[in-house]
Design a protein around this motif. Structure first.
Motif, PDB file in Angstrom:
ATOM      1  N   GLY A  71      -0.563 -18.203 -30.164  1.00  0.00           N
ATOM      2  CA  GLY A  71      -0.250 -19.629 -30.166  1.00  0.00           C
ATOM      3  C   GLY A  71      -0.931 -20.368 -29.038  1.00  0.00           C
ATOM      4  O   GLY A  71      -1.955 -19.923 -28.508  1.00  0.00           O
ATOM      5  N   THR A  72      -0.319 -21.485 -28.659  1.00  0.00           N
ATOM      6  CA  THR A  72      -0.907 -22.379 -27.666  1.00  0.00           C
ATOM      7  C   THR A  72       0.077 -22.559 -26.523  1.00  0.00           C
ATOM      8  O   THR A  72       1.275 -22.723 -26.762  1.00  0.00           O
ATOM      9  CB  THR A  72      -1.172 -23.765 -28.314  1.00  0.00           C
ATOM     10  OG1 THR A  72      -1.853 -23.552 -29.535  1.00  0.00           O
ATOM     11  CG2 THR A  72      -2.013 -24.644 -27.420  1.00  0.00           C
ATOM     12  N   VAL A  73      -0.448 -22.546 -25.295  1.00  0.00           N
ATOM     13  CA  VAL A  73       0.424 -22.783 -24.145  1.00  0.00           C
ATOM     14  C   VAL A  73       0.894 -24.240 -24.195  1.00  0.00           C
ATOM     15  O   VAL A  73       0.086 -25.164 -24.250  1.00  0.00           O
ATOM     16  CB  VAL A  73      -0.301 -22.498 -22.807  1.00  0.00           C
ATOM     17  CG1 VAL A  73       0.577 -22.897 -21.622  1.00  0.00           C
ATOM     18  CG2 VAL A  73      -0.679 -21.020 -22.720  1.00  0.00           C
ATOM     19  N   GLU A  74       2.215 -24.421 -24.187  1.00  0.00           N
ATOM     20  CA  GLU A  74       2.796 -25.765 -24.275  1.00  0.00           C
ATOM     21  C   GLU A  74       3.151 -26.279 -22.879  1.00  0.00           C
ATOM     22  O   GLU A  74       2.960 -27.445 -22.576  1.00  0.00           O
ATOM     23  CB  GLU A  74       4.063 -25.685 -25.149  1.00  0.00           C
ATOM     24  CG  GLU A  74       4.811 -26.978 -25.318  1.00  0.00           C
ATOM     25  CD  GLU A  74       4.227 -27.850 -26.411  1.00  0.00           C
ATOM     26  OE1 GLU A  74       3.303 -27.398 -27.117  1.00  0.00           O
ATOM     27  OE2 GLU A  74       4.687 -29.001 -26.550  1.00  0.00           O
ATOM     28  N   GLU A  75       3.628 -25.365 -22.050  1.00  0.00           N
ATOM     29  CA  GLU A  75       4.155 -25.758 -20.738  1.00  0.00           C
ATOM     30  C   GLU A  75       4.069 -24.544 -19.817  1.00  0.00           C
ATOM     31  O   GLU A  75       4.236 -23.418 -20.280  1.00  0.00           O
ATOM     32  CB  GLU A  75       5.632 -26.151 -20.955  1.00  0.00           C
ATOM     33  CG  GLU A  75       6.293 -26.899 -19.855  1.00  0.00           C
ATOM     34  CD  GLU A  75       7.782 -27.124 -20.209  1.00  0.00           C
ATOM     35  OE1 GLU A  75       8.114 -27.293 -21.408  1.00  0.00           O
ATOM     36  OE2 GLU A  75       8.594 -27.085 -19.279  1.00  0.00           O
ATOM     37  N   THR A  76       3.814 -24.799 -18.551  1.00  0.00           N
ATOM     38  CA  THR A  76       3.757 -23.668 -17.610  1.00  0.00           C
ATOM     39  C   THR A  76       4.909 -23.766 -16.619  1.00  0.00           C
ATOM     40  O   THR A  76       5.311 -24.865 -16.221  1.00  0.00           O
ATOM     41  CB  THR A  76       2.421 -23.654 -16.832  1.00  0.00           C
ATOM     42  OG1 THR A  76       2.258 -24.915 -16.193  1.00  0.00           O
ATOM     43  CG2 THR A  76       1.250 -23.377 -17.747  1.00  0.00           C
ATOM     44  N   GLY A  77       5.392 -22.621 -16.199  1.00  0.00           N
ATOM     45  CA  GLY A  77       6.473 -22.585 -15.216  1.00  0.00           C
ATOM     46  C   GLY A  77       5.917 -22.623 -13.794  1.00  0.00           C
ATOM     47  O   GLY A  77       4.694 -22.536 -13.571  1.00  0.00           O
ATOM     48  N   PHE A  78       6.826 -22.716 -12.846  1.00  0.00           N
ATOM     49  CA  PHE A  78       6.483 -22.779 -11.419  1.00  0.00           C
ATOM     50  C   PHE A  78       5.565 -21.608 -11.037  1.00  0.00           C
ATOM     51  O   PHE A  78       5.842 -20.457 -11.366  1.00  0.00           O
ATOM     52  CB  PHE A  78       7.801 -22.719 -10.626  1.00  0.00           C
ATOM     53  CG  PHE A  78       7.631 -22.776  -9.142  1.00  0.00           C
ATOM     54  CD1 PHE A  78       7.285 -23.947  -8.497  1.00  0.00           C
ATOM     55  CD2 PHE A  78       7.825 -21.627  -8.384  1.00  0.00           C
ATOM     56  CE1 PHE A  78       7.134 -23.996  -7.122  1.00  0.00           C
ATOM     57  CE2 PHE A  78       7.679 -21.653  -7.000  1.00  0.00           C
ATOM     58  CZ  PHE A  78       7.335 -22.847  -6.365  1.00  0.00           C
ATOM     59  N   GLY A  79       4.464 -21.931 -10.402  1.00  0.00           N
ATOM     60  CA  GLY A  79       3.592 -20.885  -9.868  1.00  0.00           C
ATOM     61  C   GLY A  79       2.514 -20.393 -10.808  1.00  0.00           C
ATOM     62  O   GLY A  79       1.653 -19.607 -10.412  1.00  0.00           O
ATOM     63  N   VAL A  80       2.503 -20.865 -12.043  1.00  0.00           N
ATOM     64  CA  VAL A  80       1.474 -20.390 -12.990  1.00  0.00           C
ATOM     65  C   VAL A  80       0.206 -21.224 -12.823  1.00  0.00           C
ATOM     66  O   VAL A  80       0.242 -22.452 -12.970  1.00  0.00           O
ATOM     67  CB  VAL A  80       1.962 -20.499 -14.462  1.00  0.00           C
ATOM     68  CG1 VAL A  80       0.833 -20.130 -15.426  1.00  0.00           C
ATOM     69  CG2 VAL A  80       3.180 -19.620 -14.677  1.00  0.00           C
ATOM     70  N   SER A  81      -0.888 -20.559 -12.481  1.00  0.00           N
ATOM     71  CA  SER A  81      -2.144 -21.303 -12.345  1.00  0.00           C
ATOM     72  C   SER A  81      -3.235 -20.772 -13.269  1.00  0.00           C
ATOM     73  O   SER A  81      -4.214 -21.454 -13.546  1.00  0.00           O
ATOM     74  CB  SER A  81      -2.634 -21.245 -10.893  1.00  0.00           C
ATOM     75  OG  SER A  81      -2.697 -19.897 -10.481  1.00  0.00           O
ATOM     76  N   ALA A  82      -3.053 -19.566 -13.781  1.00  0.00           N
ATOM     77  CA  ALA A  82      -4.117 -18.962 -14.602  1.00  0.00           C
ATOM     78  C   ALA A  82      -4.164 -19.559 -16.012  1.00  0.00           C
ATOM     79  O   ALA A  82      -5.191 -19.469 -16.683  1.00  0.00           O
ATOM     80  CB  ALA A  82      -3.914 -17.456 -14.685  1.00  0.00           C
ATOM     81  N   LEU A  83      -3.066 -20.151 -16.453  1.00  0.00           N
ATOM     82  CA  LEU A  83      -3.028 -20.755 -17.787  1.00  0.00           C
ATOM     83  C   LEU A  83      -2.621 -22.221 -17.656  1.00  0.00           C
ATOM     84  O   LEU A  83      -1.854 -22.576 -16.762  1.00  0.00           O
ATOM     85  CB  LEU A  83      -2.015 -20.032 -18.680  1.00  0.00           C
ATOM     86  CG  LEU A  83      -2.330 -18.572 -19.041  1.00  0.00           C
ATOM     87  CD1 LEU A  83      -1.146 -17.937 -19.778  1.00  0.00           C
ATOM     88  CD2 LEU A  83      -3.586 -18.478 -19.899  1.00  0.00           C
ATOM     89  N   VAL A  84      -3.130 -23.044 -18.581  1.00  0.00           N
ATOM     90  CA  VAL A  84      -2.746 -24.461 -18.588  1.00  0.00           C
ATOM     91  C   VAL A  84      -2.378 -24.852 -20.015  1.00  0.00           C
ATOM     92  O   VAL A  84      -2.812 -24.191 -20.973  1.00  0.00           O
ATOM     93  CB  VAL A  84      -3.900 -25.372 -18.077  1.00  0.00           C
ATOM     94  CG1 VAL A  84      -4.204 -25.097 -16.611  1.00  0.00           C
ATOM     95  CG2 VAL A  84      -5.149 -25.210 -18.933  1.00  0.00           C
ATOM     96  N   PRO A  85      -1.584 -25.913 -20.170  1.00  0.00           N
ATOM     97  CA  PRO A  85      -1.222 -26.349 -21.515  1.00  0.00           C
ATOM     98  C   PRO A  85      -2.467 -26.553 -22.380  1.00  0.00           C
ATOM     99  O   PRO A  85      -3.481 -27.072 -21.918  1.00  0.00           O
ATOM    100  CB  PRO A  85      -0.482 -27.667 -21.259  1.00  0.00           C
ATOM    101  CG  PRO A  85       0.144 -27.465 -19.916  1.00  0.00           C
ATOM    102  CD  PRO A  85      -0.881 -26.689 -19.134  1.00  0.00           C
ATOM    103  N   GLY A  86      -2.382 -26.073 -23.592  1.00  0.00           N
ATOM    104  CA  GLY A  86      -3.517 -26.188 -24.516  1.00  0.00           C
ATOM    105  C   GLY A  86      -4.289 -24.883 -24.661  1.00  0.00           C
ATOM    106  O   GLY A  86      -5.025 -24.694 -25.625  1.00  0.00           O
ATOM    107  N   ASP A  87      -4.126 -23.955 -23.704  1.00  0.00           N
ATOM    108  CA  ASP A  87      -4.824 -22.663 -23.809  1.00  0.00           C
ATOM    109  C   ASP A  87      -4.337 -21.903 -25.042  1.00  0.00           C
ATOM    110  O   ASP A  87      -3.136 -21.839 -25.303  1.00  0.00           O
ATOM    111  CB  ASP A  87      -4.556 -21.788 -22.567  1.00  0.00           C
ATOM    112  CG  ASP A  87      -5.373 -22.208 -21.365  1.00  0.00           C
ATOM    113  OD1 ASP A  87      -6.268 -23.065 -21.527  1.00  0.00           O
ATOM    114  OD2 ASP A  87      -5.103 -21.682 -20.269  1.00  0.00           O
TER     115      ASP A  87
END
Ligand SMILES: NC(=O)c1ccc[n+]([C@@H]2O[C@H](COP(=O)([O-])OP(=O)(O)OC[C@H]3O[C@@H](n4cnc5c(N)ncnc54)[C@H](OP(=O)(O)O)[C@@H]3O)[C@@H](O)[C@H]2O)c1
Length: 315
Positions: A71-87
């Motif tokens: 699927g697609t990343v919708e939202e990232t939690g605190f501290g996540v930098s390797a993925l962004v919404p839309g990935d």
């Protein structure tokens, strides 16, 4: 449906496929180091069926099944930098306690997801994680598969088997697969060097000097598989070995036997994604179902006759 709810396939009781039903539930929120995935496709595995019917590692419902997602990343939690919404990502939710893939949204540790391989649809990507991780952890990590070795894959046309055949070929092994005759052309197409119809031929009489057996069937198949090994060879079962007699028999024959439970692993999934991207590993899709028809997908899976994988598609 509000912004804080989603549709999911949930069950309140254990039972047959009919206990699976679409309902509105709270949408999960990604916590630190997690992401929220908008699920586009969810793979169906026999372990889903076993949990649906018997609870197994999850215990009593209510719960939402499913570990394989794309699927697609919708939202990232605190501290996540390797993925962004839309990935666009795929992966296996932590097995067993990270279940929840049969839903519009699921949370996963960011570090367990990898980019969806170019050229693979969401359905194809969702078909891969659990079976590929299992085949890799059994053949490469547990058995230490090397080029030139002889490998026997039971139920080679199934979800785990069809990936194991391709993986073993990629490692330069000589691959023998069991399946009913109608599936032999499929297995040859995956690269199998020898095929055995287990209904007509006793594999213990047709095969010998095997280095590694991948036992996807359990029960008496585990002990019978010991007989086709060369000294020092190994049977890796992906079903629990209940009987101590199996280990005693392995000792007596001078061979090894063990069983393993799949675990999420991003490094392995990345390697799998590379094999998929290069065309070395292709998932076979036996069928897709709208996710509201999860019960129908389970009925099909319960036949135990599928070739490749079944996948649920979200709309
Ligand atoms: N330990 C773990 O971590 C782990 C991980 C994944 C899966 N598993 C378990 O491993 C098992 C296999 O999973 P899967 O996803 O590969 O199942 P699957 O896709 O449902 O397997 C279906 C295939 O099994 C074949 N088959 C059935 N009986 C056979 C026999 N006696 N000999 C040879 N082939 C036979 C069928 O071929 P024919 O039509 O030709 O019979 C069919 O193509 C399941 O019990 C699953 O729960 C364990």
């Amino acid at each position: 449906m509000t912004a804080t709810t989603m549709r999911a396939i949930r069950q309140e009781v254990l039972g047959g496929p009919e206990v699976l039903h679409a309902t509105e539930v709270e949408r999960p929120t990604p916590r630190a180091n997690q992401v929220l995935i908008r699920v586009r496709a969810a793979g169906v595995n026999p372990i889903d069926l076993k949990h649906r019917a018997a609870g197994m590692l999850l215990g009593a419902p209510p719960f939402v099944l499913g570990w394989d997602v794309s699927g697609t990343v919708e939202e990232t939690g605190f501290g996540v930098s390797a993925l962004v919404p839309g990935d666009e990502v795929f992966g296996m939710l932590p097995f067993p306690y990270g279940n929840g893939g049969y839903a519009e949204y699921a949370v996963a540790p960011a570090r367990l997801l990898v980019p969806r391989p170019a050229g693979l649809s969401h359905a194809e990507a969702a078909a891969l994680p659990m079976v590929s991780l299992t085949a890799w952890q059994a053949l490469v990590e547990t058995a230490g598969l090397r080029s030139g070795q002889r490998v026997l894959v039971h139920a080679a046309a199934g979800g785990v088997g069809h990936v194991a055949v391709q993986l073993a070929k990629a490692y330069g092994a000589h691959v023998i697969g069991t399946a009913s005759t109608a599936k032999h052309a499929f297995l040859r197409g995956l690269g199998a060097d020898e095929v055995i119809d287990y209904r007509e031929t006793d594999f213990t009489e047709a095969v010998k000097d095997v280095d590694v057996v991948l036992d996807t069937l359990g029960e008496d198949c585990t002990e019978r598989s010991l007989r086709v090994l060369r000294p020092g060879g190994i049977v890796v079962s992906i079903l629990p070995i209940e009987s101590p007699a199996v280990y005693r028999e392995a000792d007596r024959l001078g061979v090894r036997v063990t069983w393993m439970l799949v675990d999420a692993d991003r490094a392995v999934l990345r390697a799998v994604a590379e094999l998929a991207e290069s065309g070395t590993l292709r998932p076979a899709i036996a069928g897709t179902f709208p996710f509201t028809e999860a019960a129908e997908a389970h009925r099909r899976a319960e036949t135990g006759r599928t070739t490749g994988k079944l996948v649920l598609l979200m709309d």
